[in-house]
Scaffold this active site. Structure first.
Site, short mmCIF file in Angstrom:
data_model
loop_
_atom_site.label_atom_id
_atom_site.label_comp_id
_atom_site.label_asym_id
_atom_site.label_seq_id
_atom_site.Cartn_x
_atom_site.Cartn_y
_atom_site.Cartn_z
N HIS A 282 -49.92 -53.51 -62.68
CA HIS A 282 -49.96 -51.91 -62.21
C HIS A 282 -48.37 -51.72 -61.98
O HIS A 282 -47.94 -50.92 -63.30
CB HIS A 282 -50.21 -51.22 -61.26
CG HIS A 282 -49.65 -49.51 -61.26
ND1 HIS A 282 -50.96 -49.23 -62.53
CD2 HIS A 282 -49.75 -49.42 -60.07
CE1 HIS A 282 -50.32 -47.62 -62.02
NE2 HIS A 282 -49.77 -47.94 -60.36
N ARG B 123 -51.08 -50.97 -51.06
CA ARG B 123 -51.49 -50.94 -52.89
C ARG B 123 -52.38 -52.62 -52.15
O ARG B 123 -53.26 -53.63 -52.63
CB ARG B 123 -51.17 -50.48 -53.68
CG ARG B 123 -51.10 -49.36 -53.90
CD ARG B 123 -50.80 -49.26 -54.99
NE ARG B 123 -50.29 -47.73 -54.78
CZ ARG B 123 -50.27 -46.77 -56.34
NH1 ARG B 123 -49.31 -47.40 -57.38
NH2 ARG B 123 -50.69 -45.75 -56.67
N GLN C 168 -46.74 -55.81 -58.49
CA GLN C 168 -47.47 -55.06 -58.30
C GLN C 168 -49.19 -54.48 -58.73
O GLN C 168 -49.04 -54.21 -60.07
CB GLN C 168 -47.53 -53.50 -57.54
CG GLN C 168 -48.52 -52.34 -56.57
CD GLN C 168 -48.09 -50.83 -55.93
OE1 GLN C 168 -47.84 -50.01 -57.04
NE2 GLN C 168 -48.02 -51.13 -55.09
N PHE D 70 -51.74 -39.77 -49.61
CA PHE D 70 -51.53 -41.42 -50.28
C PHE D 70 -51.37 -42.64 -49.42
O PHE D 70 -51.57 -42.34 -47.64
CB PHE D 70 -51.00 -41.08 -50.85
CG PHE D 70 -50.93 -41.02 -52.48
CD1 PHE D 70 -52.10 -39.61 -53.17
CD2 PHE D 70 -50.33 -41.60 -53.54
CE1 PHE D 70 -52.68 -40.01 -54.30
CE2 PHE D 70 -50.71 -41.89 -55.17
CZ PHE D 70 -52.18 -40.70 -55.64
C1 FAD Z 1 -52.03 -45.60 -65.30
C2 FAD Z 1 -50.42 -45.41 -64.12
C3 FAD Z 1 -50.46 -44.20 -63.44
C4 FAD Z 1 -49.54 -44.17 -62.65
N1 FAD Z 1 -49.47 -43.08 -60.89
C5 FAD Z 1 -48.52 -43.14 -60.69
C6 FAD Z 1 -48.57 -41.92 -59.70
O1 FAD Z 1 -49.68 -40.57 -59.40
N2 FAD Z 1 -48.12 -41.49 -58.59
C7 FAD Z 1 -46.27 -42.73 -59.41
O2 FAD Z 1 -45.01 -42.12 -58.07
N3 FAD Z 1 -45.96 -43.54 -60.14
C8 FAD Z 1 -47.17 -43.60 -60.57
N4 FAD Z 1 -47.25 -44.57 -61.66
C9 FAD Z 1 -45.86 -44.98 -62.48
C10 FAD Z 1 -45.02 -44.09 -62.51
O3 FAD Z 1 -45.28 -43.63 -63.45
C11 FAD Z 1 -44.31 -45.19 -63.56
O4 FAD Z 1 -43.51 -45.70 -63.13
C12 FAD Z 1 -42.53 -44.37 -64.33
O5 FAD Z 1 -43.12 -43.24 -64.48
C13 FAD Z 1 -42.13 -44.62 -65.18
O6 FAD Z 1 -41.22 -44.43 -66.05
P1 FAD Z 1 -40.08 -44.80 -67.09
O7 FAD Z 1 -39.55 -42.96 -67.44
O8 FAD Z 1 -39.17 -45.63 -65.72
O9 FAD Z 1 -40.67 -44.94 -67.77
P2 FAD Z 1 -41.68 -44.94 -69.12
O10 FAD Z 1 -42.46 -43.53 -68.62
O11 FAD Z 1 -42.21 -46.44 -69.26
O12 FAD Z 1 -41.01 -44.41 -70.12
C14 FAD Z 1 -40.18 -45.53 -70.71
C15 FAD Z 1 -39.35 -45.21 -72.15
O13 FAD Z 1 -38.77 -46.35 -72.32
C16 FAD Z 1 -38.18 -46.06 -74.08
N5 FAD Z 1 -38.95 -48.00 -74.67
C17 FAD Z 1 -39.22 -49.20 -73.78
N6 FAD Z 1 -38.28 -50.04 -74.70
C18 FAD Z 1 -37.57 -49.65 -75.71
C19 FAD Z 1 -36.75 -49.75 -76.92
N7 FAD Z 1 -36.48 -51.37 -76.73
N8 FAD Z 1 -35.76 -49.24 -77.11
C20 FAD Z 1 -36.33 -47.80 -77.26
N9 FAD Z 1 -36.95 -47.54 -75.67
C21 FAD Z 1 -37.82 -47.79 -75.40
C22 FAD Z 1 -40.02 -45.70 -74.61
O14 FAD Z 1 -40.17 -45.59 -75.54
C23 FAD Z 1 -39.94 -44.83 -73.14
O15 FAD Z 1 -39.76 -43.16 -73.76
C24 FAD Z 1 -48.10 -45.03 -62.56
C25 FAD Z 1 -48.29 -45.41 -63.00
C26 FAD Z 1 -49.47 -46.32 -64.51
C27 FAD Z 1 -49.26 -47.01 -66.01
#
Ligand code: FAD
Length: 561
Positions: free
Chosen positions: A339, A275, A229, A116
């Site tokens: 992103h 990136r 980013q 990567f």
């Molecule tokens: C398309 C894409 C591809 C990616 N690919 C990669 C990759 O290959 N490798 C990598 O390392 N990173 C990658 N990333 C980044 C990474 O996936 C994310 O940063 C990470 O998954 C975020 O996880 P999280 O648990 O913090 O949030 P999320 O998975 O976004 O979960 C947020 C949670 O909070 C809840 N929520 C939000 N607001 C509220 C509210 N007001 N009340 C109740 N619930 C709420 C939602 O329902 C959800 O359950 C990618 C990101 C994107 C957008």
């Protein structure tokens, strides 16, 4: 109060579910709360993979991983937090494997790893190009196995402070209607990113930065909010992500002359530069007239059909469905898109915020392991390692303390404020403000930033905030009132945009994602090797502060690729 728990995790993506599992295993009564079903969380969209120095593809170790991350962060990452991430990552990935994550394999059966951007070794473990989908389902299985209660389709709207501690969350129950209060000794915010601040983004509609704004409203600082980013390969015109895994597998980036233009910007790393570097290179090619209809081209054709079908089949499908392009035969039109938010709720290495009882983990937090620029594959790893750590600490604290009290006044205030919004008969519809915000953030706070544009954006956001005071919600109903929750989300987004502009104007240098080629083209370590912090004053105005970067062993050097 509807219910009480030791630990309440708000958000059920990778960070939230990993935190809940850890808190449960530490003996706490833990619950999850999410505005959408857990497996629909945006973590499921992650494609390319998760970084850990397993050393399965070539020699590697956590120290090298840590150095790459520090350098990639443009030296703004906190080195103690980065070291923890890289040291704990291998065991945390094997833990996922033992729980059933079906990682892609090497010939001899070990977890496969792909190169990567800006990584000194092929370090990204992956499950084809659906890594996030696999992890979300594995974690959800573990949540179900433990019978961790989940408040599904509950929208967290307010945190409750009592006696100097965070002791509850007031939510809108999407399915049943009405406000519900859940009390807890500790609350972990794991609500993900805020890509919906922008019109061109890889983020889902649910990524509206709610947890960051909730913390900000409680007087907790947000760190490095200017650091949004831009990913260099988002599909034109939708913004759907085309994974960095494509370049990891050897794809080329071409301009309108058919040239691999990165030879002028990152002659050694080429398509595997970080990136921020590639996004700036693309934007420069497009701005200087060497783009193709506002895009550049990602060429996979030389990889051959077999490799594309085996390792990048999801990418092929996305390109065919959303752009009408089959990458086996044609290059994919791509451009930079918003992103990932490197900034977020300021936490320590256990996910603790400045408010007792309140924690944050995952993309909504800023611990900070990504500094000014995140390396691909490090975000998923952060959700797992720091989700785990926040879950452990929050559980230990909760088990040593007994009281949960939510004052009646917090609930009555919330009822009153909600009814004021719902009872309003006339006013502006929120979507218009939301569209203007996303469009102007893209224009004025994008890949390149200029003083005059940021000042203008500050004025625009202030105007939108004023208009927001008069928004009207058409749907007055109780059941699945998305009109209401989208209006509440807009309030969050506006506060975050305001924070970003204030922090962006104050950082008078170019570092990582914050590129100011016109007025401050250089990184300025003497004056700006520090984090921005924003808080709200009593009148709701954004205040700026600074915090030193933690450096343990790596002094800043020039970044060359
Ligand atoms: C398309 C894409 C591809 C990616 N690919 C990669 C990759 O290959 N490798 C990598 O390392 N990173 C990658 N990333 C980044 C990474 O996936 C994310 O940063 C990470 O998954 C975020 O996880 P999280 O648990 O913090 O949030 P999320 O998975 O976004 O979960 C947020 C949670 O909070 C809840 N929520 C939000 N607001 C509220 C509210 N007001 N009340 C109740 N619930 C709420 C939602 O329902 C959800 O359950 C990618 C990101 C994107 C957008």
């Amino acid at each position: 109060m509807e219910a009480k728990h030791d630990v309440l995790v708000v958000g059920a993506g990778c960070a939230g579910m990993r935190a809940a599992i850890e808190a449960f295993d530490a003996g706490a009564d833990v619950a999850l709360l999410s505005k959408i079903h857990p497996t629909r969380s945006h973590s499921g969209a992650a494609e390319g993979g998760i970084n850990a120095a397993l050393g399965n593809a070539s020699e590697d170790d956590p120290e090298t991983h840590a150095f790459d991350t520090v350098k990639g962060s443009d030296y703004l990452g906190d080195q103690d937090a980065i070291q923890i991430l890289c040291d704990e990552a291998p065991d945390d990935v094997y833990q996922l494997e033992h729980w059933g994550a079906v990682f892609s394999r090497t010939e001899d059966g070990r977890i496969a790893q792909r190169p990567f951007g800006a990584a000194g070794a092929p370090r990204t473990a992956y499950a084809a190009d659906i890594t996030g989908h696999v992890l979300v389902h594995v974690l959800y299985e573990q949540v179900m196995k433990r019978n961790i209660p989940t408040y599904e389709e509950f929208f967290a709207w307010r945190l409750v402070e009592n006696d100097g501690r965070c002791q509850g969350v007031i939510c809108w129950d999407l399915l049943g209607g009405g406000l519900k209060t859940i009390g807890a000794k500790t609350i972990i915010l794991a609500t993900g990113g805020a890509g919906r601040l922008y019109v061109g983004t890889t983020n889902a509609y649910s990524c509206t930065g709610d947890g960051m704004a909730l913390a900000l409203r409680m007087g907790v600082a947000l760190k490095d909010m200017e650091m949004m980013q831009f990913h260099p390969t988002t599909l034109s015109p939708t913004g759907v992500l085309i994974t960095e895994g494509c370049r990891g597998e050897g794809a080329y980036l071409l301009n309108s002359d058919g040239e691999r233009f990165l030879k002028s910007y990152a002659p050694n790393a080429m398509e595997l530069a970080s990136r921020d570097v590639i996004s700036r290179a693309e934007q420069t090619e497009i701005d200087e007239g060497r783009g193709v209809d506002g895009n550049v081209l990602l060429d996979l054709r030389h990889l051959g059909a077999e490799k594309i079908l085996e390792r990048l089949h999801g990418t092929r499908e996305l390109s065919m469905v959303f752009a009408g392009v089959d990458p086996i035969y044609e290059p994919i039109p791509v451009r930079p898109g918003a992103h990932y938010h490197m900034g977020g709720v300021d936490t320590d290495v256990w996910g603790r915020t400045s408010m007792e009882g309140l924690y944050a983990a995952g993309e909504c937090a800023c611990v900070s392991v990504h500094g000014a620029n995140r390396l691909g594959g490090n975000a998923l790893m952060e959700t797992i390692t720091y989700g785990k750590r926040a879950g452990r600490h929050a559980a230990d604290w909760a088990l040593a303390n007994t009281v949960v009290e939510v004052p009646q006044s917090a609930e009555t205030d919330a009822q009153r404020d909600l009814h004021e919004l719902l009872d309003r008969a006339d006013g502006e519809r929120p979507w218009r403000i939301r569209d203007e915000l996303a469009q102007t953030m893209h224009e004025n706070f994008g890949v390149f930033r200029r003083e005059d544009q940021m000042l203008r954006q500050g004025e625009i956001v202030a105007g939108l905030q004023e208009r927001y005071q008069r928004v009207v919600v058409d749907d007055k109903g109780e059941i699945f009132n998305n009109d209401l929750t989208q209006a509440l989300e807009l309030g969050f987004l506006l506060e975050l945009a305001d924070s970003m502009v204030v922090a962006g104007l104050a950082r008078k240098e170019s570092r990582g994602a914050h590129a100011r080629p016109h007025d401050y083209p250089e990184r300025d370590d003497r004056n700006f090797l520090k984090h921005t912090l924003v808080t709200l004053d009593d009148a709701g105005r954004v205040q700026l502060g600074w915090k030193p970067v933690t450096m343990t062993k790596w002094q800043p050097q020039e970044r060359t690729y």
